[in-house]
Write a protein that holds these residues in place. Structure first.
Motif, short mmCIF file in Angstrom:
data_model
loop_
_atom_site.label_atom_id
_atom_site.label_comp_id
_atom_site.label_asym_id
_atom_site.label_seq_id
_atom_site.Cartn_x
_atom_site.Cartn_y
_atom_site.Cartn_z
N CYS A 2 -33.50 -22.73 52.83
CA CYS A 2 -34.84 -23.11 52.43
C CYS A 2 -35.55 -22.44 51.47
CB CYS A 2 -35.75 -22.59 53.82
SG CYS A 2 -36.19 -23.80 54.96
N GLY A 3 -36.11 -23.36 50.49
CA GLY A 3 -36.60 -22.78 49.19
C GLY A 3 -35.70 -22.81 48.17
N ILE A 4 -34.48 -23.21 48.14
CA ILE A 4 -33.65 -23.35 47.17
C ILE A 4 -33.48 -24.54 46.52
CG2 ILE A 4 -31.18 -23.45 46.60
CD1 ILE A 4 -30.83 -21.37 48.71
N SER A 5 -33.67 -24.64 45.34
CA SER A 5 -34.05 -25.99 44.63
C SER A 5 -32.76 -26.70 44.56
CB SER A 5 -34.43 -25.82 43.21
OG SER A 5 -34.70 -26.87 42.33
N PRO A 6 -32.74 -28.09 44.58
CA PRO A 6 -31.45 -28.83 44.31
C PRO A 6 -31.13 -29.02 42.84
CG PRO A 6 -33.40 -30.49 44.80
CD PRO A 6 -34.04 -29.04 44.74
N VAL A 7 -31.77 -28.28 41.98
CA VAL A 7 -31.29 -28.28 40.48
C VAL A 7 -31.71 -26.90 40.22
CG1 VAL A 7 -31.23 -30.78 39.87
CG2 VAL A 7 -33.45 -29.20 39.61
N ILE A 8 -30.96 -26.35 38.98
CA ILE A 8 -31.28 -25.07 38.29
C ILE A 8 -31.03 -25.20 36.93
CG2 ILE A 8 -30.42 -23.51 40.47
CD1 ILE A 8 -27.74 -23.19 39.10
N GLU A 9 -31.54 -24.38 36.15
CA GLU A 9 -31.58 -24.29 34.62
C GLU A 9 -30.41 -23.64 34.07
OE1 GLU A 9 -34.45 -22.42 31.36
OE2 GLU A 9 -35.58 -24.15 32.67
N ASP A 10 -29.52 -24.26 33.74
CA ASP A 10 -28.36 -23.44 33.08
C ASP A 10 -28.85 -22.95 31.66
OD1 ASP A 10 -26.22 -23.21 31.10
OD2 ASP A 10 -25.06 -24.39 32.53
N PRO A 11 -28.72 -21.57 31.66
CA PRO A 11 -29.31 -20.82 30.65
C PRO A 11 -28.54 -21.12 29.31
CG PRO A 11 -28.42 -19.19 32.34
CD PRO A 11 -28.34 -20.73 32.88
N HIS A 12 -27.22 -21.52 29.40
CA HIS A 12 -26.56 -21.63 28.21
C HIS A 12 -26.97 -23.01 27.57
CE1 HIS A 12 -23.46 -22.18 25.23
NE2 HIS A 12 -23.08 -23.13 25.73
N LEU A 13 -26.90 -24.12 28.25
CA LEU A 13 -27.27 -25.37 27.69
C LEU A 13 -28.94 -25.26 27.43
CD1 LEU A 13 -25.55 -27.74 30.58
CD2 LEU A 13 -25.13 -26.93 28.25
N SER A 14 -29.81 -24.58 28.11
CA SER A 14 -31.10 -24.50 27.73
C SER A 14 -31.22 -23.91 26.35
CB SER A 14 -31.88 -23.76 28.86
OG SER A 14 -33.21 -23.42 28.30
N ARG A 80 -30.63 -29.06 33.34
CA ARG A 80 -30.96 -28.93 34.61
C ARG A 80 -29.84 -29.59 35.40
NH1 ARG A 80 -37.17 -30.27 34.35
NH2 ARG A 80 -37.87 -28.25 33.68
N VAL A 81 -28.98 -28.50 35.75
CA VAL A 81 -27.88 -29.04 36.67
C VAL A 81 -27.75 -28.82 38.13
CG1 VAL A 81 -26.40 -28.40 34.40
CG2 VAL A 81 -26.72 -26.58 36.35
N LYS A 82 -26.88 -29.37 38.85
CA LYS A 82 -26.98 -29.45 40.32
C LYS A 82 -26.75 -28.05 40.72
CE LYS A 82 -24.77 -31.58 44.30
NZ LYS A 82 -23.75 -31.21 44.92
N ASN A 83 -27.74 -27.72 41.54
CA ASN A 83 -27.41 -25.96 42.20
C ASN A 83 -26.26 -26.16 43.20
OD1 ASN A 83 -27.75 -23.69 43.51
ND2 ASN A 83 -29.86 -23.97 43.66
N PRO A 84 -25.28 -25.39 43.16
CA PRO A 84 -24.15 -25.42 44.00
C PRO A 84 -24.57 -24.67 45.40
CG PRO A 84 -23.89 -23.84 42.17
CD PRO A 84 -25.11 -24.42 42.00
N ARG A 85 -25.61 -23.77 45.43
CA ARG A 85 -26.02 -23.34 46.59
C ARG A 85 -27.13 -24.22 47.39
NH1 ARG A 85 -28.96 -18.57 44.98
NH2 ARG A 85 -29.28 -18.27 47.23
#
Length: 144
Positions: A2-14, A80-85
């Motif tokens: 719960c509360g985990i986003s389906p996507v996360i920001e990849d700091p390197h790509l950002s 923004r990439v798929k969140n593995p968690r």
């Protein structure tokens, strides 16, 4: 989950994206060492996604200035990439249903929730929340 986003920001790509945008918009006004740092990071990214070894080498040796299309490609990088968690709610629900009894209990609970939430005015004759749950596939069912 719960509360985990389906996507996360990849700091390197950002960083690649923001550095490319800075090079496009403000290269002339930036200190040379910053331009070189940003240019190097953008080149390394472009080389990492490059198919041709020749193009990869050309990017990494830095002799040619980055082209407008190369910079545009880096500006458009999807950071923004798929969140593995992340686990979709549907997978959590299905994973919690261990046997026929838990499936039947879930269906009856869902029916109760449906009635309480939607308050439908027109249900089929004889329909009840506690109607038996048909096990097996639809193809095997006599309710086709």
């Amino acid at each position: 989950a719960c509360g985990i986003s389906p996507v996360i920001e990849d700091p390197h790509l950002s960083h690649v994206r923001s550095h490319a945008i800075a090079l496009v918009r403000s290269r002339e006004n930036m200190p040379m060492e910053k331009v070189e740092k940003y240019d190097k990071e953008v080149r390394e990214y472009l080389a990492s996604v490059c198919k041709s070894e020749e193009d990869k080498e050309a990017l990494l040796n830095g002799k040619e200035e980055l082209t407008k299309s190369q910079l545009q490609k880096a500006c458009k990088v999807n950071y923004r990439v798929k969140n593995p968690r992340y686990i979709p709610g549907s997978e959590i629900v299905v994973g919690s249903l261990k046997d026929a009894d838990s499936i039947e209990e879930f269906i009856i609970d869902w029916r109760e929730h449906f009635i309480a939430t939607v308050n439908p005015q027109h249900m089929p004759d004889g329909w009840r929340v506690d109607n038996p749950v048909v096990h097996g596939s639809w193809a095997d069912s006599s309710f086709r």
